[in-house]
Design a protein around this motif. Structure first.
Motif, PDB file in Angstrom:
ATOM      1  N   ASP A   1      -4.808  11.070   0.683  1.00 33.84           N
ATOM      2  CA  ASP A   1      -5.350  11.930   1.727  1.00 33.84           C
ATOM      3  C   ASP A   1      -5.267  13.372   1.232  1.00 33.84           C
ATOM      4  O   ASP A   1      -4.180  13.840   0.853  1.00 33.84           O
ATOM      5  CB  ASP A   1      -4.573  11.784   3.031  1.00 33.84           C
ATOM      6  CG  ASP A   1      -4.966  10.541   3.806  1.00 33.84           C
ATOM      7  OD1 ASP A   1      -5.744   9.723   3.262  1.00 33.84           O
ATOM      8  OD2 ASP A   1      -4.493  10.375   4.938  1.00 33.84           O
TER       9      ASP A   1
ATOM     10  N   LYS B   1       0.817  -1.201   0.000  1.00 28.18           N
ATOM     11  CA  LYS B   1       0.000   0.000   0.000  1.00 28.18           C
ATOM     12  C   LYS B   1       0.854   1.254   0.000  1.00 28.18           C
ATOM     13  O   LYS B   1       1.889   1.331   0.650  1.00 28.18           O
ATOM     14  CB  LYS B   1      -0.927  -0.014   1.216  1.00 28.18           C
ATOM     15  CG  LYS B   1      -1.975  -1.120   1.171  1.00 28.18           C
ATOM     16  CD  LYS B   1      -2.892  -1.053   2.378  1.00 28.18           C
ATOM     17  CE  LYS B   1      -3.951  -2.152   2.302  1.00 28.18           C
ATOM     18  NZ  LYS B   1      -4.858  -2.110   3.474  1.00 28.18           N
TER      19      LYS B   1
ATOM     20  N   LYS C   1       0.496   5.544   0.430  1.00 30.98           N
ATOM     21  CA  LYS C   1      -0.372   6.587   0.951  1.00 30.98           C
ATOM     22  C   LYS C   1       0.256   7.953   0.703  1.00 30.98           C
ATOM     23  O   LYS C   1       1.343   8.243   1.186  1.00 30.98           O
ATOM     24  CB  LYS C   1      -0.620   6.373   2.447  1.00 30.98           C
ATOM     25  CG  LYS C   1      -1.759   7.193   3.003  1.00 30.98           C
ATOM     26  CD  LYS C   1      -2.051   6.786   4.440  1.00 30.98           C
ATOM     27  CE  LYS C   1      -3.268   7.519   4.997  1.00 30.98           C
ATOM     28  NZ  LYS C   1      -3.583   7.097   6.379  1.00 30.98           N
TER      29      LYS C   1
ATOM     30  N   GLU D   1     -13.444   4.892  -1.170  1.00 30.44           N
ATOM     31  CA  GLU D   1     -12.831   4.401   0.061  1.00 30.44           C
ATOM     32  C   GLU D   1     -11.319   4.618   0.092  1.00 30.44           C
ATOM     33  O   GLU D   1     -10.685   4.446   1.137  1.00 30.44           O
ATOM     34  CB  GLU D   1     -13.127   2.913   0.249  1.00 30.44           C
ATOM     35  CG  GLU D   1     -12.555   1.992  -0.812  1.00 30.44           C
ATOM     36  CD  GLU D   1     -13.490   1.804  -2.002  1.00 30.44           C
ATOM     37  OE1 GLU D   1     -13.274   0.851  -2.767  1.00 30.44           O
ATOM     38  OE2 GLU D   1     -14.431   2.619  -2.143  1.00 30.44           O
ATOM     39  N   LYS D   2     -10.734   5.013  -1.042  1.00 32.63           N
ATOM     40  CA  LYS D   2      -9.293   5.269  -1.093  1.00 32.63           C
ATOM     41  C   LYS D   2      -8.970   6.752  -0.898  1.00 32.63           C
ATOM     42  O   LYS D   2      -7.804   7.160  -0.992  1.00 32.63           O
ATOM     43  CB  LYS D   2      -8.731   4.811  -2.440  1.00 32.63           C
ATOM     44  CG  LYS D   2      -8.876   3.320  -2.719  1.00 32.63           C
ATOM     45  CD  LYS D   2      -7.927   2.493  -1.879  1.00 32.63           C
ATOM     46  CE  LYS D   2      -7.965   1.032  -2.298  1.00 32.63           C
ATOM     47  NZ  LYS D   2      -7.048   0.206  -1.485  1.00 32.63           N
TER      48      LYS D   2
ATOM     49  N   SER E   1      -3.653   5.078  -2.154  1.00 37.87           N
ATOM     50  CA  SER E   1      -4.680   5.856  -1.462  1.00 37.87           C
ATOM     51  C   SER E   1      -4.210   7.300  -1.317  1.00 37.87           C
ATOM     52  O   SER E   1      -3.016   7.582  -1.258  1.00 37.87           O
ATOM     53  CB  SER E   1      -4.994   5.260  -0.089  1.00 37.87           C
ATOM     54  OG  SER E   1      -3.866   5.303   0.750  1.00 37.87           O
TER      55      SER E   1
END
Length: 307
Positions: free
Chosen positions: A35, A2, A4, A89-90, A33
């Motif tokens: 943010d 993963k 981020k 959701e990511k 993902s």
């Protein structure tokens, strides 16, 4: 594995360019993902007195208005990503209030949450404008060494990468970061290039300096100090799933300054992103180092600074 990423958004066209950059490169990466962060200054200015006479008021009207705008920016940014293939959701959004200034707020938020990289759009004010007025992106270049920093200037359309290599540990760390981010990316194209400085150069690191990160056995097999670590950089990429067919080794060339040479080679080979490993915090003088000067002079290009 993963990945981020933290993206600073402010509702500007520069912020939109950053989102479009992510969309072009990573919308099909299921391990990616995002943010979204809108940093809000909570300095109350001349309305701070209102909280003294109204005990129910915890923030000034100005701050509340800033947070409302930030919420709209985040909503629009999230919608833009979702329309272009990023699963809801990511994507996570944060309106982060702080009285320490926008740059410090973004920097500390990224550092405390240990992101794989921090992405910001640059306003393209140029070297003179940055020296006189300052900017979030140029300040982050100075501050942000713990987390890889991605600076997006203008509209970056190419998905090719130019990896600037040198015989030093921070250069291999840049390759390691690039390999991690592009892991198993079937479209990744990476051009490996070493620029020869016309006036002096950084001495190569000792072989033992690489052992703590990559181990003596790996270094004995792949560390080609005599050829600027071309083989070592390629090996790191291949070990992370990037096929050899998508790795191009460009012959070293000499220019007046490596920063101008890197930009010229990137344009020549249609690379939208330059990846540079930079030294730890040191005083680089008024003109700055290679990474600083490359970032300042980049147009319609992304610069990744690692280290």
């Amino acid at each position: 594995m993963k990945k981020k990423i933290l993206v600073a958004v402010d509702g500007s066209v520069y912020s939109s360019n950053s989102l479009d950059y992510l969309i072009r490169l990573f919308r099909q990466d299921q391990n990616f993902s995002v943010d979204l962060l809108a940093a809000v200054s909570t300095c109350c200015g001349d309305q701070s007195w209102m909280s003294d006479i109204d005990t129910q008021r915890t923030e000034s009207t100005v701050v509340l208005q800033r947070k409302a705008k930030a919420t709209r920016y985040l909503k629009d940014a999230k919608s833009r990503l979702m329309r272009n293939g990023f699963p809801e959701e990511k994507i996570t959004t944060f309106a982060h209030g702080s009285d320490e200034g926008i740059t410090n707020s973004i920097y500390h938020f990224a550092k405390e949450n240990m992101y794989d990289s921090l992405l910001v759009g640059r306003r393209g004010v140029g070297r003179v404008g940055e020296m006189l007025l300052g900017s979030v992106s140029s300040d982050l270049v100075k501050k942000c060494h713990e987390i890889p920093l991605w600076i997006i200037d203008g509209d970056v359309t190419s998905t090719r990468f130019l990896l600037a290599v040198h015989t030093c540990t921070h250069s291999l760390m840049a390759a390691d970061h690039l390999a991690f981010i592009l892991q198993n990316n079937p479209k990744a194209e990476i051009y490996i290039y070493h620029s020869l400085a016309a006036f002096g150069s950084t001495p190569p690191a000792e072989t033992e300096e690489f052992h703590s990160k990559w181990g003596a056995r790996w270094c004995d097999k792949h560390l080609d100090v005599g050829t600027c670590l071309y083989k070592a950089h390629s090996q790191i990429l291949v070990e992370n799933g990037i096929s050899e067919e998508r790795i191009v080794e460009l012959p070293p060339r000499r220019g007046i300054h490596p920063s101008h040479d890197l930009l010229r080679q990137a344009k020549r080979h249609n690379c939208g992103t330059i990846v540079i490993g930079r030294r730890p915090r040191v005083d680089k003088g008024l003109l700055g180092g290679v990474s600083d000067r490359t970032t300042k002079n980049a147009q319609n290009m992304a610069i990744w600074l690692v280290g």
